[in-house]
Design a protein around this motif. Structure first.
Motif, PDB file in Angstrom:
ATOM      1  N   PRO A  27       0.806  -1.228   0.000  1.00 46.60           N
ATOM      2  CA  PRO A  27       0.000   0.000   0.000  1.00 46.60           C
ATOM      3  C   PRO A  27       0.836   1.274   0.000  1.00 46.60           C
ATOM      4  CG  PRO A  27      -0.906  -1.578   1.551  1.00 46.60           C
ATOM      5  CD  PRO A  27       0.418  -2.136   1.101  1.00 46.60           C
ATOM      6  N   ASP A  28       2.060   1.214   0.540  1.00 44.78           N
ATOM      7  CA  ASP A  28       2.897   2.402   0.572  1.00 44.78           C
ATOM      8  C   ASP A  28       3.676   2.598  -0.730  1.00 44.78           C
ATOM      9  OD1 ASP A  28       4.396   0.015   1.531  1.00 44.78           O
ATOM     10  OD2 ASP A  28       6.082   1.425   1.516  1.00 44.78           O
ATOM     11  N   GLN A  29       3.597   1.642  -1.656  1.00 42.73           N
ATOM     12  CA  GLN A  29       4.297   1.786  -2.929  1.00 42.73           C
ATOM     13  C   GLN A  29       3.417   2.511  -3.933  1.00 42.73           C
ATOM     14  OE1 GLN A  29       5.317  -2.451  -3.389  1.00 42.73           O
ATOM     15  NE2 GLN A  29       7.482  -1.871  -3.335  1.00 42.73           N
ATOM     16  N   ARG A  30       4.084   3.082  -4.943  1.00 39.53           N
ATOM     17  CA  ARG A  30       3.396   3.911  -5.917  1.00 39.53           C
ATOM     18  C   ARG A  30       3.640   3.362  -7.314  1.00 39.53           C
ATOM     19  NH1 ARG A  30       1.778   8.502  -3.527  1.00 39.53           N
ATOM     20  NH2 ARG A  30       1.772   9.703  -5.454  1.00 39.53           N
ATOM     21  N   PHE A  31       3.129   4.069  -8.330  1.00 34.17           N
ATOM     22  CA  PHE A  31       3.360   3.608  -9.695  1.00 34.17           C
ATOM     23  C   PHE A  31       3.758   4.767 -10.591  1.00 34.17           C
ATOM     24  CE2 PHE A  31      -1.010   5.046 -10.050  1.00 34.17           C
ATOM     25  CZ  PHE A  31      -1.181   5.447 -11.374  1.00 34.17           C
ATOM     26  N   LEU A  32       4.486   4.412 -11.630  1.00 33.91           N
ATOM     27  CA  LEU A  32       4.769   5.300 -12.744  1.00 33.91           C
ATOM     28  C   LEU A  32       3.940   4.841 -13.933  1.00 33.91           C
ATOM     29  CD1 LEU A  32       8.693   5.227 -12.681  1.00 33.91           C
ATOM     30  CD2 LEU A  32       7.225   6.955 -11.603  1.00 33.91           C
ATOM     31  N   ALA A  33       3.567   5.772 -14.777  1.00 32.68           N
ATOM     32  CA  ALA A  33       2.961   5.444 -16.073  1.00 32.68           C
ATOM     33  C   ALA A  33       3.836   6.117 -17.128  1.00 32.68           C
ATOM     34  CB  ALA A  33       1.521   5.940 -16.147  1.00 32.68           C
ATOM     35  N   THR A  34       5.002   5.509 -17.408  1.00 32.59           N
ATOM     36  CA  THR A  34       5.961   6.176 -18.291  1.00 32.59           C
ATOM     37  C   THR A  34       5.547   6.117 -19.753  1.00 32.59           C
ATOM     38  OG1 THR A  34       7.338   4.176 -18.231  1.00 32.59           O
ATOM     39  CG2 THR A  34       7.941   5.979 -16.757  1.00 32.59           C
ATOM     40  N   GLU A  35       4.538   5.298 -20.061  1.00 28.41           N
ATOM     41  CA  GLU A  35       3.889   5.346 -21.369  1.00 28.41           C
ATOM     42  C   GLU A  35       2.405   5.079 -21.152  1.00 28.41           C
ATOM     43  OE1 GLU A  35       5.500   2.887 -24.475  1.00 28.41           O
ATOM     44  OE2 GLU A  35       7.573   3.197 -23.830  1.00 28.41           O
ATOM     45  N   PHE A  36       1.554   5.828 -21.848  1.00 24.08           N
ATOM     46  CA  PHE A  36       0.119   5.543 -21.833  1.00 24.08           C
ATOM     47  C   PHE A  36      -0.487   6.124 -23.098  1.00 24.08           C
ATOM     48  CE2 PHE A  36       0.457   9.675 -19.839  1.00 24.08           C
ATOM     49  CZ  PHE A  36      -0.691  10.385 -20.194  1.00 24.08           C
ATOM     50  N   SER A  37      -1.504   5.453 -23.614  1.00 28.81           N
ATOM     51  CA  SER A  37      -2.120   5.931 -24.852  1.00 28.81           C
ATOM     52  C   SER A  37      -3.384   5.126 -25.135  1.00 28.81           C
ATOM     53  CB  SER A  37      -1.154   5.781 -26.040  1.00 28.81           C
ATOM     54  OG  SER A  37      -1.078   4.426 -26.459  1.00 28.81           O
ATOM     55  N   MET A  38      -4.039   5.501 -26.234  1.00 31.33           N
ATOM     56  CA  MET A  38      -5.167   4.748 -26.780  1.00 31.33           C
ATOM     57  C   MET A  38      -4.766   4.126 -28.116  1.00 31.33           C
ATOM     58  SD  MET A  38      -7.817   5.028 -24.689  1.00 31.33           S
ATOM     59  CE  MET A  38      -9.342   4.940 -25.616  1.00 31.33           C
ATOM     60  N   ILE A  39      -3.501   3.751 -28.255  1.00 32.45           N
ATOM     61  CA  ILE A  39      -2.968   3.344 -29.552  1.00 32.45           C
ATOM     62  C   ILE A  39      -3.719   2.169 -30.163  1.00 32.45           C
ATOM     63  CG2 ILE A  39      -1.215   1.813 -28.570  1.00 32.45           C
ATOM     64  CD1 ILE A  39      -0.832   4.102 -31.652  1.00 32.45           C
ATOM     65  N   TRP A  40      -4.200   1.225 -29.335  1.00 29.29           N
ATOM     66  CA  TRP A  40      -4.882   0.061 -29.913  1.00 29.29           C
ATOM     67  C   TRP A  40      -6.259   0.442 -30.445  1.00 29.29           C
ATOM     68  CZ3 TRP A  40      -0.823  -2.118 -30.828  1.00 29.29           C
ATOM     69  CH2 TRP A  40       0.178  -2.324 -29.874  1.00 29.29           C
ATOM     70  N   HIS A  41      -6.824   1.498 -29.904  1.00 31.23           N
ATOM     71  CA  HIS A  41      -8.072   2.025 -30.480  1.00 31.23           C
ATOM     72  C   HIS A  41      -7.781   2.661 -31.836  1.00 31.23           C
ATOM     73  CE1 HIS A  41     -11.989   3.974 -30.764  1.00 31.23           C
ATOM     74  NE2 HIS A  41     -11.377   5.128 -30.950  1.00 31.23           N
ATOM     75  N   TRP A  42      -6.720   3.475 -31.918  1.00 30.15           N
ATOM     76  CA  TRP A  42      -6.368   4.084 -33.204  1.00 30.15           C
ATOM     77  C   TRP A  42      -6.118   2.997 -34.261  1.00 30.15           C
ATOM     78  CZ3 TRP A  42      -7.991   7.868 -30.869  1.00 30.15           C
ATOM     79  CH2 TRP A  42      -7.334   8.659 -29.936  1.00 30.15           C
ATOM     80  N   LYS A  43      -5.378   1.965 -33.860  1.00 31.52           N
ATOM     81  CA  LYS A  43      -4.971   0.940 -34.826  1.00 31.52           C
ATOM     82  C   LYS A  43      -6.176   0.239 -35.460  1.00 31.52           C
ATOM     83  CE  LYS A  43      -1.921  -3.048 -35.387  1.00 31.52           C
ATOM     84  NZ  LYS A  43      -0.875  -3.886 -34.751  1.00 31.52           N
ATOM     85  N   LYS A  44      -7.250   0.060 -34.711  1.00 28.52           N
ATOM     86  CA  LYS A  44      -8.432  -0.630 -35.225  1.00 28.52           C
ATOM     87  C   LYS A  44      -9.049   0.084 -36.425  1.00 28.52           C
ATOM     88  CE  LYS A  44     -10.963  -0.743 -31.554  1.00 28.52           C
ATOM     89  NZ  LYS A  44     -12.121  -1.003 -30.670  1.00 28.52           N
ATOM     90  N   HIS A  45      -8.716   1.371 -36.598  1.00 30.93           N
ATOM     91  CA  HIS A  45      -9.383   2.171 -37.625  1.00 30.93           C
ATOM     92  C   HIS A  45      -8.489   2.507 -38.808  1.00 30.93           C
ATOM     93  CE1 HIS A  45     -13.036   2.702 -35.241  1.00 30.93           C
ATOM     94  NE2 HIS A  45     -12.232   2.784 -34.198  1.00 30.93           N
ATOM     95  N   MET A  46      -7.315   1.908 -38.894  1.00 31.55           N
ATOM     96  CA  MET A  46      -6.415   2.228 -39.997  1.00 31.55           C
ATOM     97  C   MET A  46      -6.970   1.793 -41.351  1.00 31.55           C
ATOM     98  SD  MET A  46      -3.912   4.012 -38.938  1.00 31.55           S
ATOM     99  CE  MET A  46      -5.220   4.738 -37.928  1.00 31.55           C
ATOM    100  N   ASN A  47      -7.824   0.760 -41.358  1.00 31.39           N
ATOM    101  CA  ASN A  47      -8.377   0.275 -42.628  1.00 31.39           C
ATOM    102  C   ASN A  47      -9.740   0.875 -42.937  1.00 31.39           C
ATOM    103  OD1 ASN A  47      -7.734  -1.395 -44.876  1.00 31.39           O
ATOM    104  ND2 ASN A  47      -9.267  -2.886 -44.208  1.00 31.39           N
ATOM    105  N   ASP A  48     -10.210   1.806 -42.090  1.00 33.56           N
ATOM    106  CA  ASP A  48     -11.466   2.502 -42.362  1.00 33.56           C
ATOM    107  C   ASP A  48     -11.320   3.405 -43.573  1.00 33.56           C
ATOM    108  OD1 ASP A  48     -12.242   1.329 -40.005  1.00 33.56           O
ATOM    109  OD2 ASP A  48     -12.675   3.198 -38.944  1.00 33.56           O
ATOM    110  N   ALA A  49     -12.426   3.662 -44.236  1.00 28.33           N
ATOM    111  CA  ALA A  49     -12.430   4.704 -45.266  1.00 28.33           C
ATOM    112  C   ALA A  49     -12.358   6.063 -44.587  1.00 28.33           C
ATOM    113  CB  ALA A  49     -13.689   4.595 -46.116  1.00 28.33           C
ATOM    114  N   ALA A  50     -11.493   6.913 -45.091  1.00 31.70           N
ATOM    115  CA  ALA A  50     -11.369   8.259 -44.531  1.00 31.70           C
ATOM    116  C   ALA A  50     -12.624   9.068 -44.837  1.00 31.70           C
ATOM    117  CB  ALA A  50     -10.140   8.949 -45.101  1.00 31.70           C
ATOM    118  N   SER A  51     -12.822  10.127 -44.083  1.00 30.90           N
ATOM    119  CA  SER A  51     -14.002  10.984 -44.228  1.00 30.90           C
ATOM    120  C   SER A  51     -14.218  11.404 -45.680  1.00 30.90           C
ATOM    121  CB  SER A  51     -13.832  12.226 -43.357  1.00 30.90           C
ATOM    122  OG  SER A  51     -14.664  13.275 -43.773  1.00 30.90           O
TER     123      SER A  51
END
Length: 361
Positions: free
Chosen positions: A214-238
């Motif tokens: 409980p006294d230990q903490r965390f770092l988030a040295t990388e975070f993103s929504m990259i896997w959400h972005w990746k799902k849409h690479m094959n979508d037709a653009a607007s």
């Protein structure tokens, strides 16, 4: 020298991965970043003269400029087995580590033992655990031997990935988290929270924090929504975007990006492209949502967000590729530089990053 001020609990900084030489103090000033994170490959530096490494030199330059620093140590074992404890190869690893610790311990604010160890290796079982446990103990022993008490470098271990998925909570992961919890000298765990949903961020945090003290903490040295972005690479653009900028109807998102890599466009066109994609806009507040989630745990030490994704990429983006260039605080090589040679801020991350800096006050 490591900062003597109280640690900025819940701080948000800039991540440069292995590209510390890309640090641009003007860009950091523009977004208000005070924390810098990067990693070095322990198999790429000169084991006898680590101070000659260009990334180490860049790290010391930002320290001299007054920035707080996080340094992660990467051991790449994707193409070989971990060395047995006591073997010449293992001894060499510890000697190289010791040479590096001589110049960074007590100077960097946070040292992270590892950088995605379960991704950068072909062995993900007991051999991995034994290697990282011996390395961690060597770092702990070094700090004790040098009486680094007045300006101690905090010690974290990781970084761990996708612990939102029960299948990733392997015996080796459980053992590493248990090891972190067992060492009072370790301040906590480093997490890389690349997720497709906010719920994934929450699930990974809940699990990881339940496994350490409980006294230990965390770092988030990388975070993103990259896997959400990746799902849409094959979508037709607007359709509207394609019509306005001369792309054929049905052009894929990845094809738009590839075209702009080959021939960078004015920033206004890049922003229009992003604003026309609903899958992108629906997550435009994700940075604020995740940082609020992390801070609400009251156990976040520092999170760092990408300043360097695919800055110099020239190859086209395929539908199966991971589109890291969508993640950065500053626009990637898809965008023409400003008249003074500086990079444009990326929509909407730079402004959100600035806002979150202000909310730390």
């Amino acid at each position: 020298m490591a900062s003597q001020q109280t640690f900025a609990r819940g701080a948000l900084g800039a991540n440069y991965n292995e590209n510390l030489t890309w640090i641009d103090h003007r860009e950091l000033s523009r977004v208000g970043a005070r924390w810098i994170r990067g990693f070095i490959d322990m198999h790429q530096i000169d084991s006898l003269q680590p101070e000659q490494d260009s990334n180490i030199k860049a790290l010391f330059q930002v320290m001299e400029a007054g920035f707080n620093t996080i340094l992660s140590l990467k051991w790449a074992y994707a193409d070989r087995d971990f060395p047995a404890v006591g073997s010449p190869e293992h001894t060499d690893e510890l000697e190289c580590l010791n040479c590096l610790l001589e110049i960074v311990m007590g100077k960097v604010d946070i040292l992270v033992i590892g950088n995605e160890p379960f991704i950068e290796t072909k062995q993900t079982g007991e051999q991995l655990n034994v290697f990282y446990e011996t390395v961690a103990d060597a770092v702990i022993d070094f700090r004790k031997a040098h009486n680094d008490l007045r300006t101690p470098t905090q010690l974290y271990m990781g970084a761990l990935n996708r612990l939102d998925l029960p299948a990733k909570r392997t015996p080796a992961i459980v053992r590493m988290l248990g090891f972190i919890a067992s060492r009072p000298e370790l301040d906590g765990v480093d997490l890389h929270l690349h997720m497709p949903t906010l719920a994934g961020h929450r699930a990974m945090l809940n699990y990881a924090l339940s496994q350490i003290r409980p006294d230990q903490r965390f770092l988030a040295t990388e975070f993103s929504m990259i896997w959400h972005w990746k799902k849409h690479m094959n979508d037709a653009a607007s359709t509207d975007f394609c019509k306005q900028y001369g792309f054929p109807p049905g052009t894929k998102v990845c094809e738009v990006i590839s075209t702009t890599i080959q021939k960078p466009v004015p920033y206004a066109q890049w922003e229009d492209f992003l604003k026309h994609e609903p899958w992108y806009l629906e997550c435009k507040s994700f940075m604020g949502e995740t940082i609020r989630l992390y801070r609400a745990t009251e156990r976040l030490e520092v999170a760092t967000y990408s300043c360097c994704p695919m800055r110099n990429r020239k190859a086209p983006i395929l539908a199966s590729d991971t589109p890291w260039m969508l993640n950065g605080l500053f626009a990637p090589s898809t965008v023409q530089l400003e008249q003074d040679g500086s990079r444009h801020e990326n929509f909407p991350w730079a402004e959100e990053f600035r806002r979150l800096q202000r909310s730390e006050q």
